[in-house]
Design an enzyme around this catalytic site. Structure first.
Site, short mmCIF file in Angstrom:
data_model
loop_
_atom_site.label_atom_id
_atom_site.label_comp_id
_atom_site.label_asym_id
_atom_site.label_seq_id
_atom_site.Cartn_x
_atom_site.Cartn_y
_atom_site.Cartn_z
N ASP A 96 -6.18 2.17 10.06
CA ASP A 96 -7.61 1.94 10.21
C ASP A 96 -7.84 1.43 11.63
O ASP A 96 -7.88 2.22 12.58
CB ASP A 96 -8.01 0.91 9.13
CG ASP A 96 -9.50 0.66 9.04
OD1 ASP A 96 -10.14 0.50 10.07
OD2 ASP A 96 -10.03 0.59 7.92
N GLY B 125 0.78 -1.23 0.00
CA GLY B 125 0.00 0.00 0.00
C GLY B 125 0.82 1.28 0.00
O GLY B 125 0.43 2.27 -0.60
P1 IMP Z 1 -5.38 -1.66 10.03
O1 IMP Z 1 -4.59 -2.82 10.54
O2 IMP Z 1 -6.87 -1.90 10.11
O3 IMP Z 1 -4.99 -0.33 10.64
O4 IMP Z 1 -5.17 -1.55 8.47
C1 IMP Z 1 -3.97 -1.31 7.90
C2 IMP Z 1 -3.91 -1.84 6.49
O5 IMP Z 1 -5.19 -2.27 5.99
C3 IMP Z 1 -3.47 -0.75 5.56
O6 IMP Z 1 -2.07 -0.73 5.43
C4 IMP Z 1 -4.17 -1.09 4.27
O7 IMP Z 1 -3.36 -1.95 3.50
C5 IMP Z 1 -5.42 -1.81 4.69
N1 IMP Z 1 -6.59 -0.90 4.69
C6 IMP Z 1 -7.21 -0.35 5.75
N2 IMP Z 1 -8.25 0.43 5.37
C7 IMP Z 1 -8.28 0.36 4.02
C8 IMP Z 1 -9.12 0.98 3.00
O8 IMP Z 1 -10.05 1.75 3.25
N3 IMP Z 1 -8.79 0.65 1.72
C9 IMP Z 1 -7.76 -0.17 1.37
N4 IMP Z 1 -6.97 -0.75 2.28
C10 IMP Z 1 -7.22 -0.48 3.59
#
Ligand code: IMP
Length: 190
Positions: free
Chosen positions: A113, A48
């Site tokens: 997120d 990403g």
């Molecule tokens: P977390 O562990 O939920 O904080 O998410 C981190 C990872 O999830 C990010 O590095 C993204 O690769 C993916 N991610 C989280 N939200 C989104 C979104 O809205 N679109 C695409 N990828 C997301």
């Protein structure tokens, strides 16, 4: 011009190419000042943060009196599998090339997120004894946190929608869009 296959699935642009560029420039200005005359290692979290990392590195190099050097390394993690919901399980697919002990490490992420990915990475990297460890994210969804996580440099606050583009994917598609967009309802299966 956007390919018809993309245009049919995109609901709206959330952050334009210009807004993203301005945001990267302003993050770079802060980072360059904070690491002035020090060596800095940018650690991009793939896939990403592919675009954020290179654009940030170039923007930092345009700021006068910034870091004494800027290194770039990557690690690859997978936290979402093939869905739009985090599994909570973070898998390290590829580790960094270099040792980070004694270095000023800045983790570069596309989006934070629920916070699980970044908090996992921060604790794993802290164990390797860098000189300093900070994090920079282009997009933040602060209202979605499941775990608290420290992020020193935040670009933009994203709305509560699954977003794609500028490195962010849905099932490995849309990463190459130069802007950040929301997909149409029905494109995403939860
Ligand atoms: P977390 O562990 O939920 O904080 O998410 C981190 C990872 O999830 C990010 O590095 C993204 O690769 C993916 N991610 C989280 N939200 C989104 C979104 O809205 N679109 C695409 N990828 C997301």
């Amino acid at each position: 011009m956007l390919a018809a296959s993309f245009a049919a699935t995109i609901k709206r642009t959330l952050f334009s190419q210009e807004e993203i560029a301005r945001t990267i420039e302003s993050l770079a200005t802060r980072i360059a000042a904070d690491y002035a005359r020090k060596p800095l290692l940018l650690l991009g979290v793939l896939k990403g943060a592919l675009y954020v990392t290179v654009d940030l590195a170039r923007a930092i190099s345009r700021v006068p009196d910034g870091p004494s050097s800027v290194g770039i390394d990557y690690l690859v993690v997978s936290s979402y599998g093939n869905s739009s919901r985090s599994s909570g399980e973070v898998r390290m697919l590829k580790d960094t090339h270099q040792r980070i002990a004694g270095k000023n490490v800045l983790v570069v992420e596309d989006i934070v997120d629920n916070g699980l990915t970044l908090s996992y990475l921060q604790s794993m990297l802290r164990d390797r004894e860098p000189e300093s460890l900070r994090s920079c994210v282009l997009l933040d969804k602060p209202y979605r946190r499941l775990v608290p996580v420290d992020v020193e440099y935040i670009g933009l606050t994203a709305p509560d929608a699954f977003v794609v583009g500028y490195g962010l994917d849905y099932q490995e598609k849309y990463r190459n869009l130069p802007f950040v967009a929301q997909l149409r309802a029905g494109v995403i299966s939860e």
